[in-house]
Design an enzyme around this catalytic site. Structure first.
Site, short mmCIF file in Angstrom:
data_model
loop_
_atom_site.label_atom_id
_atom_site.label_comp_id
_atom_site.label_asym_id
_atom_site.label_seq_id
_atom_site.Cartn_x
_atom_site.Cartn_y
_atom_site.Cartn_z
N CYS A 64 0.99 -1.19 -0.01
CA CYS A 64 -0.03 0.08 -0.08
C CYS A 64 0.93 1.26 0.01
CB CYS A 64 -0.87 0.01 1.05
SG CYS A 64 -2.02 -1.30 1.32
N ARG B 51 5.76 -0.90 -4.44
CA ARG B 51 5.21 -1.45 -3.08
C ARG B 51 4.26 -2.34 -3.25
NH1 ARG B 51 6.09 2.50 1.17
NH2 ARG B 51 4.27 1.48 2.55
N TRP C 161 -3.14 -2.71 -1.45
CA TRP C 161 -3.06 -4.13 -1.37
C TRP C 161 -4.16 -4.83 -0.65
CZ3 TRP C 161 -1.15 -8.51 1.41
CH2 TRP C 161 -0.54 -9.36 0.52
N ASN D 129 -2.73 2.51 5.51
CA ASN D 129 -2.02 1.16 5.24
C ASN D 129 -2.06 0.45 6.65
OD1 ASN D 129 -1.24 2.37 3.01
ND2 ASN D 129 1.04 2.90 3.58
N GLY D 130 -2.11 -0.82 6.56
CA GLY D 130 -1.82 -1.77 7.59
C GLY D 130 -3.18 -2.26 7.83
N GLU E 67 16.83 -19.48 -2.55
CA GLU E 67 16.69 -17.97 -3.16
C GLU E 67 16.32 -18.31 -4.67
OE1 GLU E 67 16.58 -13.87 -3.72
OE2 GLU E 67 15.86 -15.34 -2.23
N LYS F 79 12.83 -16.92 -6.11
CA LYS F 79 12.78 -16.00 -7.37
C LYS F 79 12.05 -16.37 -8.44
CE LYS F 79 14.74 -12.41 -5.87
NZ LYS F 79 14.21 -12.66 -4.69
N GLU G 131 8.26 -16.12 -7.63
CA GLU G 131 7.82 -14.85 -7.28
C GLU G 131 7.43 -14.33 -8.72
OE1 GLU G 131 9.84 -12.58 -3.70
OE2 GLU G 131 11.20 -13.27 -5.18
N HIS H 283 16.09 -38.25 0.65
CA HIS H 283 15.37 -38.59 1.66
C HIS H 283 13.57 -38.19 1.26
CE1 HIS H 283 18.52 -39.71 4.36
NE2 HIS H 283 19.31 -38.62 3.80
N LYS I 249 6.12 -4.96 -2.17
CA LYS I 249 7.48 -4.68 -1.89
C LYS I 249 7.75 -4.70 -0.39
CE LYS I 249 11.82 -3.88 -2.99
NZ LYS I 249 12.57 -4.96 -3.51
#
Length: 607
Positions: free
Chosen positions: A2, A27, A74, A98-99, A479, A483, A486, A502, A602
């Protein structure tokens, strides 16, 4: 996540509000809107989806007014629809937020019982109703906000606009950042300095619990106890040029290619090459009394912390715990006296990580923060600030901030090893030398861009991709998988190579590409053995290694990526490049939104 911008101007603000929202696109968001006051009336435009949809509405139906607020949302409470988009208007009050208001349901139920009607599914609309209720009872806007803020539980940054008071904006923050901007006959509110970059360089960061009454010629800030306070006005140093893509197709690609420069800039703060020493930015900070390190982070930053765990234990012989920030407080960790709690965050505002920091501080831990925003909440609350100097990162999928985190953590590990007497001066000088070589090695890795782009069509049709690595290459495998998930939306998993037998080896068939990160070195032969297990079951291997490794194990692979030969210390930094570029080119091949992937933000400023 947001974004907020508010302008109390001397001329029409609609276009400038939209420009501010564009600066906040990085963001992450799924709807947007603006509200202005003109002639004693509210004007509002909202739209689902990208900002172009809002811009088209404004082109068809312009908004007048020299005061306004705007928001990119968002979705948390309520679907991403136009009705749920901010700003919300309730009577004489417009609000953006926001929040998360955690107690919104009992507040909403109370207000409905009083006869109030809600037009959205959001928690934010509760704030508008509460403030409007106070105004309708005769309170002025300042008194109304002062009465409502103690009723709100959770995390929020708020900006409020009042129909009958077009000379005022009110902002408030608790657990989510908010900034006041100072102009010439104008003043502003923004969720970060970047939102205000085209308007002013003079900003003040609100502290936790602060709220501000913003007028054209004055700003009055109050603390959580409603006492007037002053917050320092600083120069933000953020410019509009920082959000230009230049000649790059996407911000993510631009930021990948900035890595040699920003790593060099970061290491300048931590290395003394002439003396062959590693130095902290706060020289008098004494690490020798630390007896344990607890690393806490989320997402990509967690994987940086995972690499650091290897380094701290290998070089400094220091016991290390590693936690996801979202789990840290809830498992009731044992934090003994003398511990260093190390928090890693690109924004310095990540809600889970910030809450974990405050928990650790309350438990008597010394706090260190590796952050990319030196004015962020984590930076201000830490005992030891370790900035990354990556510059503004616009792409939602972190690249240059991650590699700069690794650079800082490597330097910290070496410094910790020295003060604990685990490094000789010659060994420390050797570490400084190899860290100094990282920018050049990153440049060499970036020359593989075209070759990696040619490999992308081999990966893009896959439904599942596996990444394997050992030692510090294991978190790099995690990582790489993150990526790819995402930005390409392909299911991907990273595994410690020795763990394949395993269970995960059951996933292997000839439709599953397996990316193996295996620089030559002491763990190479064991990784190759695991690679052979994959090959025997039809797995299609993409081997990422140096010339020596490819000569030994490259035969029979689907593809190879030949990396420069580097010291094991800096291998995680350098091997970040191929996993970033592979994810990028696969996403481009699939036609996804690389810089703003679906469902992601973000900066995650809610738990």
């Amino acid at each position: 996540m947001c974004g907020i911008i508010g302008i109390l101007g001397t001329s029409s603000v609609a276009d400038r509000l939209v420009d501010g929202l564009k600066r906040l696109e990085y963001r992450g968001y799924d709807s947007a809107g603006i509200c202005t006051v003109d002639g004693g009336e509210f004007g509002r435009r909202r739209a689902k989806g990208k900002l172009i949809n809002l811009a088209n509405k404004l082109a068809a139906e312009p908004l007048a007014g020299d005061v306004g607020i705007a928001h990119t949302r968002w979705a948390t409470h309520g679907r991403p629809t136009e009705d749920n988009a901010h700003p919300h208007i309730v009577g004489d009050v417009a609000v953006v937020h926001n929040g998360i208001i955690e107690n919104f349901k009992p507040l909403r139920d109370m207000l409905i019982a009083e006869g109030r009607v809600f037009l959205s599914e959001t928690d934010t609309e509760v704030v508008g109703h509460l403030v409007d209720r106070e105004v309708q009872r005769g309170a002025d806007p300042v008194a109304a906000v002062a009465a409502v803020l103690p009723m709100l539980h959770g995390a929020f940054a708020l900006a409020l606009l009042f129909r009958e008071h077009p000379d005022m904006l009110i902002g408030a923050r608790l657990g989510a950042p908010l900034t006041v901007g100072y102009g010439d006959g104008e003043n502003y509110l923004g969720s970060d300095a970047l939102a205000l970059a085209s308007l002013t360089q003079r900003i003040a960061y609100l502290e936790e619990g602060d709220w501000a009454v913003v007028k054209r010629d004055s700003v009055q800030i109050y603390d959580a106890a409603n006492m007037p306070v002053e917050r320092p006005i600083t120069k933000s140093g953020v410019s509009g040029a920082m959000i230009e893509k230049g000649n790059y197709r996407h911000f993510m690609l631009k930021e990948i290619f900035e890595q040699p420069l920003v790593v060099a800039q970061t290491l300048q703060s931590y290395l003394r090459p002439v003396e062959g020493q590693v130095a902290l930015p706060i020289p008098e900070f004494d690490l020798s009394r630390i007896n344990r390190v607890t690393i806490v982070a989320c997402g990509t930053s967690y994987y940086a912390g995972m690499v650091a765990k290897y380094w701290f234990e290998q070089f400094a012989r220091m016991p290390v715990d590693l936690d996801f920030a979202s789990e840290f407080r809830y498992r009731q960790p044992v934090l003994e006296p003398g511990g260093l709690a190390l928090f890693i965050s690109q924004s310095g505002e990540t809600a889970d990580t910030l809450a974990a920091l405050r928990h650790a501080k309350a438990e008597g831990q010394t706090i260190a923060a590796v952050v990319n925003v030196p004015t962020s909440s984590m930076a201000r609350e830490a005992d030891l600030l370790l900035p990354t100097h990556a510059g503004t990162e616009i792409g939602v999928a972190s690249t240059k901030a991650f590699v700069c985190q690794l650079a800082v953590l490597a330097a910290l590990a070496a410094n910790l090893a020295r003060v604990r007497g685990k490094l000789t001066p010659a060994e420390e000088a050797d570490i400084v030398l190899h860290l100094s070589e990282a920018p050049a090695a990153l440049n060499k890795a970036l020359k593989l861009d075209a070759a990696i782009a040619r490999i992308a069509p081999l990966v893009s049709p896959a439904r599942t991709v596996l990444y394997l690595g050992r030692g510090p290459d294991y978190p790099m495998a995690l990582e790489g998988a993150l990526k790819l998930k995402e930005i390409s939306y392909i299911h991907a998993e990273g595994y410690a190579a020795g763990e394949m037998k395993h269970g995960p080896i059951a996933l292997i068939d000839d439709s599953v590409p397996v990316v193996v990160l295996a620089p030559s070195g002491p763990l190479f032969e064991k990784t190759v053995s695991n690679m052979q297990e994959v090959r025997a079951r039809g797995g299609q291997i993409i081997l990422v290694s140096d010339a020596e490794g490819i000569a030994l194990a490259g035969e029979g692979t689907l593809a190879t990526i030949e990396m420069p030969s580097v010291h094991p210390l800096i291998a995680p930094l350098v091997y970040a490049v191929p996993v970033q570029l592979l994810a990028y080119h696969v996403a481009v091949q699939k036609g996804t939104d690389v810089d703003q992937p679906r469902n992601l933000a973000k900066s995650v400023t809610v738990e």
